[in-house]
Motif scaffolding. Sequence first.
Motif, PDB file in Angstrom:
ATOM      1  N   HIS A 163     -16.058 -34.664  17.407  1.00 16.53           N
ATOM      2  CA  HIS A 163     -17.212 -35.547  16.882  1.00 16.53           C
ATOM      3  C   HIS A 163     -18.576 -35.015  17.155  1.00 16.53           C
ATOM      4  O   HIS A 163     -18.791 -34.054  17.998  1.00 16.53           O
TER       5      HIS A 163
ATOM      6  N   CYS B 245     -21.358 -37.117  18.110  1.00 17.60           N
ATOM      7  CA  CYS B 245     -22.420 -38.195  18.493  1.00 17.60           C
ATOM      8  C   CYS B 245     -23.440 -37.529  19.026  1.00 17.60           C
ATOM      9  O   CYS B 245     -23.601 -36.888  19.939  1.00 17.60           O
TER      10      CYS B 245
ATOM     11  N   CYS C 217     -24.511 -38.431  22.957  1.00 16.54           N
ATOM     12  CA  CYS C 217     -23.262 -37.966  23.829  1.00 16.54           C
ATOM     13  C   CYS C 217     -24.038 -37.603  25.175  1.00 16.54           C
ATOM     14  O   CYS C 217     -24.873 -36.702  25.189  1.00 16.54           O
TER      15      CYS C 217
ATOM     16  N   ASN D  22     -11.531 -39.487  21.735  1.00 19.28           N
ATOM     17  CA  ASN D  22     -11.867 -40.219  20.451  1.00 19.28           C
ATOM     18  C   ASN D  22     -10.729 -40.718  19.780  1.00 19.28           C
ATOM     19  O   ASN D  22     -10.815 -41.326  18.888  1.00 19.28           O
TER      20      ASN D  22
ATOM     21  N   HIS E  27     -17.195 -46.872  18.592  1.00 20.58           N
ATOM     22  CA  HIS E  27     -18.479 -47.510  18.553  1.00 20.58           C
ATOM     23  C   HIS E  27     -19.042 -48.336  17.471  1.00 20.58           C
ATOM     24  O   HIS E  27     -20.139 -48.811  17.405  1.00 20.58           O
TER      25      HIS E  27
ATOM     26  N   SER F  20     -19.648 -45.808  11.377  1.00 19.39           N
ATOM     27  CA  SER F  20     -19.175 -44.935  12.394  1.00 19.39           C
ATOM     28  C   SER F  20     -19.239 -43.334  11.810  1.00 19.39           C
ATOM     29  O   SER F  20     -19.769 -42.731  12.553  1.00 19.39           O
TER      30      SER F  20
ATOM     31  N   ILE G   2     -22.751 -42.046  13.321  1.00 20.70           N
ATOM     32  CA  ILE G   2     -22.482 -42.425  14.667  1.00 20.70           C
ATOM     33  C   ILE G   2     -21.568 -40.937  15.296  1.00 20.70           C
ATOM     34  O   ILE G   2     -22.262 -40.037  15.549  1.00 20.70           O
ATOM     35  N   THR G   3     -20.250 -40.824  14.656  1.00 20.31           N
ATOM     36  CA  THR G   3     -19.546 -39.738  15.014  1.00 20.31           C
ATOM     37  C   THR G   3     -19.594 -38.361  13.905  1.00 20.31           C
ATOM     38  O   THR G   3     -19.551 -37.480  14.350  1.00 20.31           O
TER      39      THR G   3
END
Length: 451
Positions: free
Chosen positions: A176, A178, A181, A246, A272, A279, A283-284
Amino acid sequence: MHLVSRARAQLHGLPQRTARKIRLLPSRLRARLGRGGDDDDSFELHRVTRHGAAIEATLRALGERVADATWSLASVAHAPPALVFTDVGGRSLELRLHADERRAYARTRYFSLVYRGRGELDEPARALLDRVVEAVRGLELRRDAREALRRPALTRVHYYPSLWRAELRPSLVCNHQCGFCNSVDRAGTDNTSQGIDDLLANLELITRLPVLSVAISGGEPTLQRRLPELIERLAACGVSVELQTNGMALAEREYTTRLVRAGLRTALISLHSARPERSDDAITRLPGAWSRTVAGIDEAVRAGLRVELSHVIHRHNADETREYLEFVRRRWGRAALVRLAFVAPTGDARAQAAAFIPRIEEVVPHLVPALAYARRARVRVLMIAYCGIPPCLIQPEHGVSEVARARGDVTFSDDHRKLPACAGCTYERRCPGLWTRYLELHGDPGLRAMT
Ligand SMILES: C[S@@+](CC[C@H](N)C(=O)[O-])C[C@H]1O[C@@H](n2cnc3c(N)ncnc32)[C@H](O)[C@@H]1O
């Protein structure tokens, strides 16, 4: 000072029950305790890996070569690699080799060299630093030598005595991306992750501690081929093993079954958002990741794992907490516990605070009605203490806070702060307050004493 007496000195000032637990450690391990980490009450245990031993030998040779009548090599460090010199008057000068660091004294092709020392650099000190820079330039021409300097030098275990818990990060590699993080610091050194092989070779660092649970985090630990073996060996020692993941790999039934057979009991799975596109895109940043994670959670529930969902509220999802909790209820009912966090200003989130850390005042109008919904609909929710929003700011739903549910006093670290308005609060001895960095960024969101 001798290592064991230094460890004893470090115990001084700790809550009594914590110090008592640490005294239970064999002295060989106790001697390796180093204060630090996220929490006042945590320690790092480490052991030098075989790469670390090679790094030490290389640095020693380099340091002795550049030392002169004024400056002599006092010690070397592993992570980041560093040389410490002292002069005849007892002054010390440390030079660290980072991968990429803006405040560097000088850059070579592969390293940023950062010095630490008191006062202005005088001529002899500057000459010493320049000799180190030149020596590193010479060294890094050899590919094997520069790669050796970037390998994991320490096997690290984070130990939380008051929780009887240890945390491992076998690798910081992740699939991922993110942006917020808290584990990855893309501006940091390359030399901070551990290798799972080294962990397995030094397992007694963990199993000889008085621990009841071990969390395996990362990076993404399911990317490690030897993860099932690590879980199995830990579980065989009687500790409860939690996997922070994840969840994508858990979508494969065979793999999840293998981890459960190895002894895995708890999966803390990051999810999330309830919106697949949001997402994956924001996000990811991995196409198709959301569906794999959701399928992974399905499998974890089916396999009978204790399932907890890590939901980090940040700028890209702060408006959807209710929608998220409705989704969790529809899909997993009470089989999953939602652990709510508010984005911690560490790692990458610290570097890009404006992009990821919203004001708590903007979040609360969405959050409090969502928590009221969860209470009515009996969705299992916990707002975590250390990376959460203090109970005074989520009234009247403060009952979901770990702070409100904790028993006894909790010790928190210097990176959190409370304000004068907190004085006399019911939760004074259990609430960490807010990250200092958050307060510097956005100011007081209205902290107040609850009575
Ligand atoms: C860094 S992740 C590593 C484990 C795994 N790759 C995952 O995705 O969960 C460990 C935990 O920290 C949480 N986390 C990541 N960044 C955070 C931040 N800035 N603030 C608070 N929690 C964070 C994640 O949701 C996860 O529960």
